[in-house]
Design a protein around this motif. Structure first.
Motif: not given
Lengths: 443, 263
Positions: A23-34, A295-303
């Motif tokens: 699950x932590x790896x999922x979080x890291x992956x999601x944060x890297x979407x920024x 930003x209109x979605x989370x991918x537009x935000x920073x990590x």
């Protein structure tokens, strides 16, 4: 057969840590979407912030009562983890109170005694926290965004911690009784300033019953910890880990300094340069599509902003200091963070299912955060100042305003009037720039 | 008012081949808003009294771009910023003082990244330094012993960590300084920041300036001291909304010092 409990323990431990890692790896992956941000500056200041704000809890004690209670729970959990280390070694190797055979007796007794005192303080802290939420009903825990799961989540965490502490003290109490009965395997070790008051409850119980109580409490305690560890991912409680990196990556420039968009700087420079050929073809290798503004979605935000969202523990100190929220507007900085995380999790689920993100027709703007919330902000930085773990809800609000204004031209009409004035005559009001010095001769 | 104030412009200085010690950035409110113009003039009288060699840009000054930036219009902000920076750099400006915390914050923090690096001071910081250098004397005068509360401007206080300069000036005036419940780093915004000055507030159950004024009035002050033209407007409106304008004045710290001296 005699190794069965060691094997079961090792399996449980591996499963608990393994699932948590996934699950932590999922979080890291999601944060890297920024998008990436350079945070290699101000290293000394960043570490000093970690020491003061995260380790030292300097912002928690701005409100002394919850600050002190939080220090009980925080120090308790950090220190009691030394005990968990012993439990893990004992569990894997079938030893009992292994640290006693390694450490000097005096030190061991001191450690056990401090764990007990801390466990009691944690228990007191957690019970008072529960009271503040549910009996005293502090306003910030009853705002609209705290309905349903966020409210239950907060309470579940407190119940978890209560149960874990009670189990810990029960285990020690039963151990003491077994020690005094001279039962084999239960070496006389430890000093029990708190559980000595629980031990008399076990008077008259048989050795077998006592062992069941001690082993039962021991197993439930460590399994509880493993379950709690895995609960973190599903709850708002990740701050116990993420607070540290989050504070490190927190803002280290004056709070009033908002970042200048480089993509805009390039365009403005070109506009102001009389030597630029307006009909020139873009240079070879230049990016074909200009970057999206704001930003209109989370991918537009920073990590860092996405890490902020996972770190938020929904304490609501930001919201309780927000001038817009205080005066009944819809804006709540905490909700900005909760929405960002919820949307990020939704996108994460989408990726889990489809292998990559399949557009779902939703976005952070409008589907989660409304324009009314965004336009209510006075950019006063009260939320940023209030956050005990250096979260910056204001930066998300600003990025979303940039999207609204620069991509959609969707500013409130009065603001458009002011901005047109600035553009035409260099002031937000319709006065002529040539009249700027008239005050000199007025009375 | 006694004598005519002297306000030289940078263009005049340039023509004479001179450079001033400091540029006074007046700001849009200070130039055009009737209430804020009084603050501008009070500050100029103090500069004149202390014989400060200063100049203004006059008609060459333009909005810093702060409201545009906080409204999300980065384009307009950077256009304003770069135009202003061209003017400032053209005059080889090194030091700027302004009576507006928004101009102060923007020029100090956001202009360097666009090529404009100056020493920027808020007027309360500048006046404080003048006093410390013995160039300006401030004594209690008519404010001595008066009960006064100070409202922290967000863009001076939280945004830039300056809480003490305005308070030290008030102490020089020998006032009885009483703090509001929410002050300094926890001070409540007046409601004008983030371009809110230029739009109607969103729906709620109260206006922010009224909430803040109520808090100020709880300290039973004779004067609410401000250090920002926008806070001044918001607090003045709040005092009127509470029908307290006969008992409570809203004054800029610079005005108080000038008034104490009967300038």
């Amino acid at each position: 057969m005699q190794y069965i409990s060691n094997i079961l323990f090792t399996i449980a431990l591996a499963a608990g840590i393994g699932y948590f890692t996934i699950n932590i790896r999922k979080i890291i992956r999601n944060i890297k979407l920024g998008h990436e941000v350079d945070a290699s500056d101000n290293t000394a200041q960043r570490w000093s912030n970690v020491v003061r704000i995260a380790l030292g809890q300097s912002k928690m004690v701005v409100r002394p009562i919850p600050g002190l209670l939080h220090i009980f729970v925080y120090v308790g959990f950090v220190i009691i983890n030394i005990e968990v280390l012993e439990i893990i070694i004992d569990g894997i190797f079938g030893t009992h109170r292994v640290l006693f055979s390694i450490l000097p007796a005096g030190l061991y007794n001191f450690l056990i005694a401090s764990f007990e005192i801390l466990a009691l303080l944690v228990l007191v802290g957690v019970i008072l926290f529960w009271t503040r939420r549910n009996i005293q009903k502090l306003q910030r825990f009853w705002k609209p965004e705290m309905k349903g799961w966020p409210k239950n989540d907060g309470n579940y965490i407190l119940y978890f911690e209560m149960v874990l502490m009670v189990l810990f003290l029960t285990m020690n109490a039963a151990d003491q009784s077994l020690q005094s009965l001279g039962v084999a395997h239960y070496v006389e070790a430890g000093s029990f300033p708190i559980s000595q008051f629980i031990a008399p409850l076990f008077n008259g119980l048989s050795e077998g019953t006592l062992i069941i109580i001690e082993r039962g409490a021991w197993w439930l305690h460590i399994l509880g910890i493993l379950v709690f560890l895995n609960y973190l991912y599903f709850s708002k409680h990740l701050h116990i880990i993420l607070a540290f990196p989050n504070v490190y990556f927190g803002k280290v420039v004056p709070k009033g300094k908002f970042k200048n968009l480089d993509s805009v700087t390039n365009e403005v420079k070109m506009m102001m340069d009389p030597n630029v050929d307006p009909f020139a073809a873009p240079a070879e290798g230049a990016a074909d599509a200009p970057a999206k503004f704001g930003a209109s979605d989370v991918m537009d935000l920073s990590r860092i902003q996405l890490l902020n969202a996972y770190t938020c523990t929904e304490c609501g100190r930001c919201t309780s200091e927000c001038p817009a929220n205080i005066t009944g507007k819809k804006l709540s900085p905490r909700k900005i963070m909760m929405d960002t995380r919820d949307r990020l999790e939704e996108i994460g689920e989408n990726i889990n299912k489809n292998g990559e993100f399949k557009p779902d027709g939703k976005q952070l703007l409008d589907d989660y955060i409304t324009r009314e919330e965004l336009w209510a902000c006075t950019t006063c930085n009260a939320c940023v100042e209030a956050c005990p773990v250096s979260i910056d809800p204001l930066s998300i609000i600003m990025d979303m305003r940039q999207y609204l204004v620069m991509e959609q031209s969707a500013a409130p009409s009065e603001l458009n009037v002011s901005m047109t004035n600035i553009e035409n005559n260099g002031a937000p009001w319709p006065y002529n720039q040539m009249d700027r010095l008239n005050w000199e001769n007025e009375n | 008012m006694s004598e005519q104030i002297k306000v030289p412009t940078m263009a005049e200085y340039m023509a004479q081949g001179k450079k001033p010690e400091v540029l006074f950035w007046v700001g849009c409110a200070g130039s055009f808003d009737d209430r804020a113009k009084k603050i501008t003039k009070a500050f100029v009288r103090l500069l004149n009294k202390a014989n400060i060699d200063f100049a203004v840009l006059g008609t060459e000054e333009s909005c810093t771009g702060d409201p545009a930036k906080r409204a999300g219009n980065e384009f307009l902000f950077q256009m304003q910023a770069m135009t202003n920076i061209e003017v400032l750099n053209g005059y080889e400006i090194k030091k700027i003082v302004t009576a507006c915390p928004h101009c102060f914050n923007t020029i100090k923090n956001e202009y360097p990244g666009l090529g404009g690096t100056y020493e920027v001071m808020h007027h309360t910081q500048f006046l404080k330094s003048l006093m410390e250098e013995g160039r300006l004397k401030v004594e209690g005068g008519k404010f001595k012993g008066k009960r006064i509360t100070f409202h922290d401007p967000c863009y001076l206080g939280r945004a830039n960590g300056e809480y003490e300069a305005p308070r030290q000036l008030l102490q020089k005036l020998e006032v009885e300084l009483v703090e509001m419940k929410r002050c300094k780093s926890r001070g409540l915004c007046c409601g004008a920041g983030g371009a809110q000055m230029f739009k109607e507030p969103e729906a709620g159950n109260k206006d922010i300036n009224v909430e803040r004024t109520e808090e100020a009035l709880e300290t039973a002050p004779k004067i609410i001291a401000a250090a920002c033209p926008f806070c001044n407007t918001m607090m003045t409106d709040g005092v009127k909304a509470k029908h307290a304008e006969d008992d409570v004045q809203v004054l800029d710290v610079a005005e108080m010092i000038a008034n104490a001296e009967d300038l």
